[in-house]
Design an enzyme around this catalytic site. Structure first.
Site, short mmCIF file in Angstrom:
data_model
loop_
_atom_site.label_atom_id
_atom_site.label_comp_id
_atom_site.label_asym_id
_atom_site.label_seq_id
_atom_site.Cartn_x
_atom_site.Cartn_y
_atom_site.Cartn_z
N ASP A 231 0.87 -1.17 0.00
CA ASP A 231 0.00 0.00 0.00
C ASP A 231 0.92 1.22 0.00
O ASP A 231 2.10 1.13 0.34
CB ASP A 231 -0.95 -0.01 1.21
CG ASP A 231 -2.15 0.92 0.97
OD1 ASP A 231 -2.08 1.75 0.04
OD2 ASP A 231 -3.15 0.81 1.71
C1 BGC Z 1 -4.96 3.35 0.00
C2 BGC Z 1 -5.05 2.37 -1.15
C3 BGC Z 1 -4.82 3.11 -2.45
C4 BGC Z 1 -3.48 3.80 -2.40
C5 BGC Z 1 -3.15 4.58 -3.66
C6 BGC Z 1 -3.70 4.18 -0.04
O1 BGC Z 1 -3.73 5.20 0.91
O2 BGC Z 1 -5.03 2.64 1.22
O3 BGC Z 1 -6.27 1.71 -1.15
O4 BGC Z 1 -4.90 2.22 -3.52
O5 BGC Z 1 -3.49 4.73 -1.31
O6 BGC Z 1 -3.97 5.68 -3.81
#
Ligand code: BGC
Length: 797
Positions: A231
């Site tokens: 993530d």
């Molecule tokens: C979120 C993800 C997301 C990623 C990119 C993170 O903060 O938890 O679900 O895909 O950011 O935007």
């Protein structure tokens, strides 16, 4: 597409290999021009493409390119429609190809452990079987266009508060049966090209470096053949991640992580063959998702699909002879949501919709006698009594008032958990006032559970959840009967928040989140203890009715008849639950093990078959560390919701005799009374020492402590800085416009300063910053200058 990725890695330098395992910028991996290796483009998901053309962020602050905003996952789950989910997935895949995006960051399939989780609108269900089946369908759809889907967030990521540092403490059986089964189904049946590891730790280890999750389970047991991406900012130790089976660290850390991997190989801490393996696995996904075609996109067709998807998902919760609305009845439209719709949630999933239908506009075209509109309330701030009065005066002249209410923007935000399950008191005041003068049809917008003590004020309730850009027409069609509602809830609606099983343990604060309720999440709890709910899991009404009969239990499944005995065509979602009496181990009283959505004309009968599968009778045996089937007699329950069981049967299954549990120690779990489980009982279930839940306020702060923890810092400067940050954050909430950046900052660990700064700050520099925070100002400052110089000197070597 190369046939042998090994032949590519042999041509690479060590730095080149390591460089492929972290991002070039916010949305791309690195390319190697010398070897014609392209970059991979990734973009959010899950319910529409969020490709950012300019500056990148993971909080949805900068608008993406125009894309179709489909209903969010929580909404689509209410359709229980596998084909519809696959069709939406396919459309998402097309939009990805059109925008040259290789991997869509979705679907998200975390379990709705608590209705308070701020991201529930992005997830499917409180049940892993349902979540897994729908996520698999999305994945198949997306990947049918040649791009990759990315299941997220793996695993046990069920709260937003301190999401980057929290440690989910969950016993093995619960982890496997509740929190991993959905991923297992989606991996096995969807074959995703990617999985995103979650921010949190699982039982003490960060997900992105959790070998058991990433290798033993995902690859060796479930046969996953894709890549694991972190993530955004969720990677902790670049070297440990590679060892554990992770591939791509996102977003960019400059060359900091590359240096760490290179140094680890040189020092012998990381075996180069392991690095090669990761790089080859990554290259496989890169080339398999390469886009070699240009396509045109039919945005109008996608808009229509978004409407169909919403129509399949809308739930009729109550109907006392009001709906469908008769063409000649006088209708007052009331409620600000009719004018300013809420159709998606806030955060990284926020889509810039290609177009947005407006309720007030579509109503004009409807075959209804619309006598006017009144907003009735303000979204934030004090109740506007004049607006309420205006709405009541309008409603007096109508046969029916359609009152649009719901959760405000501020109520459902990534990075922040909800504080309660209520809708604003101004909206309730309006409902009550309008109900005194005419019939009320409430139309609800909101992506997660709400308390509805005001339900009695309504003659009918239509719950749209978050319907996406074409929701206005979909709702209208349900109101008029052009569409017969067929959605059913994918989560239980308790009477009040106090009834929720993990009320005393959610969210975990400080270091850990203890999953003391064990298996008893959602209906598994309410049904076991016989707790009344407002609306049960799997519940939803129709303008017709269905009759279930003639259950036949076969060796490999059940068969029964389903007849539409009402006046209009409609679809029923039949559900199969399986239960077993507790003997040697504890169980929920029943669990969802099959479902089917069946469309029937009036008078039509279908013979419905629901086969058993690998998940029907299994339980996770903590002594064997594997799923097993328990010997004995199982109840087979076919119903229209978890509380309306229409047909019952039994089957005897041969399996193993599990080792007897200590029923006395675990008696709360046998009874299901899990809302106040003691530490000792939980520890008995956990089977190991439960780690300390609170921060040690005397210890110096470390890389994995959150910025919020600076309130305990030695440095006055640091304490002041965090106080200001939290003050600004709280102010933005009060104003009704929460600043997601401030939420992210206060929740993030120190290491994220390095991980999210696109290489501007290294981990070594972050350690120096920590020295300052911990009261060693001069040592920290000197170190910072030295680290900065050596980081810059090293460059790309
Ligand atoms: C979120 C993800 C997301 C990623 C990119 C993170 O903060 O938890 O679900 O895909 O950011 O935007």
């Amino acid at each position: 597409m190369p046939s042998n990725y090994g032949s590519i890695t042999t041509q690479m330098t060590l730095v080149e290999k390591a460089s492929l395992l972290s991002g070039e910028d916010f949305w791309h991996s690195r390319k190697i021009d010398r070897l014609n290796i392209p970059a991979m483009a990734l973009a959010d998901g899950p319910h529409g493409l969020r490709k950012q053309a300019s500056e990148g962020d993971h909080l949805g602050l900068v608008k993406g390119v125009a894309a179709t905003c489909f209903p969010t996952s929580a909404t689509m789950a209410n359709s229980w429609d596998v084909e519809m989910c696959e069709a939406v997935g396919k459309a998402l895949g097309k939009e990805a190809v059109y925008n040259e995006v290789n991997i869509i960051l979705g679907p998200g399939l975390n379990i709705k452990r608590s209705p308070l989780c701020g991201r529930n609108f992005e997830y499917y269900s409180e049940d892993p079987y349902q979540a897994g089946k729908l996520a698999a369908a999305y994945t198949r759809g997306i990947q049918s266009e040649g791009v990759g889907a990315c299941l997220k967030h793996f695993a046990a990521n069920n709260q937003e508060y301190l999401r980057m540092t929290n440690d989910s403490i969950v016993d093995d059986r619960t982890l496997h049966e509740i929190y991993l089964t959905g991923f297992e189904i989606a991996v096995k049946e969807g074959k995703p090209k990617a999985v995103m590891s979650s921010y949190n730790k699982v039982n003490g280890t960060y997900s992105h470096e959790h070998k058991y999750l990433l290798r033993d389970l995902l690859v060796d047991t479930w046969r996953f053949e894709g890549m694991v991406v972190s993530d955004w900012g969720g990677s902790n130790d670049a070297v440990e991640s590679v060892k554990a089976g992770a591939h791509l660290e996102m977003p960019s850390t400059g060359y900091d992580s590359v240096h760490q991997i290179v140094d680890a190989v040189k020092s012998g801490n990381l075996d180069e063959t392991v690095l090669d393996e990761r790089v080859e696995e990554y290259l496989k996904v890169l080339y398999e998702t390469e886009i070699n075609r240009k396509i045109e996109l039919d945005f109008e067709a996608h808009h229509k699909l978004a409407q169909k998807a919403a129509e399949a998902s809308i739930i009729l919760l109550k109907n006392e002879d009001v709906l469908p609305l008769k063409p000649d009845c006088k209708v007052a439209i009331v409620g600000d949501f009719a004018d300013t719709p809420r159709y998606q949630g806030a955060g990284s999933s926020m889509v810039n919709p290609y177009k947005l239908d407006s309720t007030l506009e579509v109503m004009k075209q409807a075959n209804l006698d619309i006598i006017g509109y009144a907003s009735g309330y303000d979204r934030v701030g004090k109740c506007a009594h004049d607006k309420c009065e205006e709405a009541v005066n309008l409603a007096k002249k109508a046969d029916v008032a359609v009152v649009y209410i719901g959760l405000n923007e501020i109520d459902e935000v990534e990075g922040q958990d909800r504080q309660h399950l209520k809708i604003s008191s101004c909206q309730i005041e309006l409902l009550e006032a309008v109900a005194k003068v005419t019939k009320v049809v409430a139309v609800i917008s909101g992506g997660s559970v709400i308390e509805m003590p005001w339900e009695t004020q309504c003659d009918a309730i239509v719950h749209g959840y978050l319907t996406g850009q074409a929701g206005a027409n979909a709702i209208l069609n349900v109101l008029t009967g052009a569409v017969n509602p067929s959605g059913k809830l994918s989560e239980s609606y308790p009477l009040k928040y106090e009834d929720v099983p993990n009320i005393n343990y959610y969210p975990g604060n400080e270091r850990t989140s203890e999953y003391r309720e064990g298996l008893y999440v959602g209906y598994r709890y309410y049904d076991k203890v016989g707790q009344d709910v407002r609306y049960p899991f799997g519940y939803g009404l129709s303008y017709t009715s269905f009759e279930y009969s003639d259950l036949v239990v076969m060796q490999d499944g059940v068969r029964f008849s389903l007849k539409n005995i009402g006046p209009v065509a409609g679809a029923e979602i039949a559900q199969l639950y399986i239960g077993k009496d507790q003997n040697l181990i504890h169980h929920p009283s029943k669990e969802l093990k099959g479902f089917k959505k069946i469309f029937l004309m009036p008078g039509e009968t279908a013979i419905v078959e629901m086969p058993f599968d690998d998940y029907s009778f299994r339980y996770y045996d903590v002594n064997e560390n594997s799923f097993q089937i328990e010997n004995g007699l199982y109840q087979l329950l076919v119903g229209s919701s978890s509380r309306e069981i229409k047909l019952k049967g039994e089957i005897k299954i041969d399996g193993k005799t599990p080792e007897k549990e200590d029923q006395q120690k675990l008696s709360d779990y046998y009874k299901g009374t899990v809302s106040a489980v003691s530490f000792d009982t939980f520890q008995a279930l956990y089977g190991d020492v439960v780690p300390k839940a609170t921060w040690d306020r005397t210890e110096p702060l470390g890389l994995n402590d959150s910025l919020a923890q600076m309130v305990y810092a030695k440095s006055f400067l640091a304490r002041t800085a965090i106080k200001i940050l939290i003050g600004l954050r709280n102010k933005s909430v009060k104003k009704g416009n929460p600043d997601l950046n401030l939420f992210f900052l206060s929740n993030m660990p120190f290491r994220a300063i390095a991980k999210m700064s696109n290489g501007a700050v290294s981990i070594a520099m972050t350690k120096n910053i920590l020295d300052i925070v911990n009261g060693h100002f001069f040592k920290g400052l000197g170190g910072l200058v030295r680290s900065f110089i050596s980081y810059r000197k090293r460059g790309l070597n």
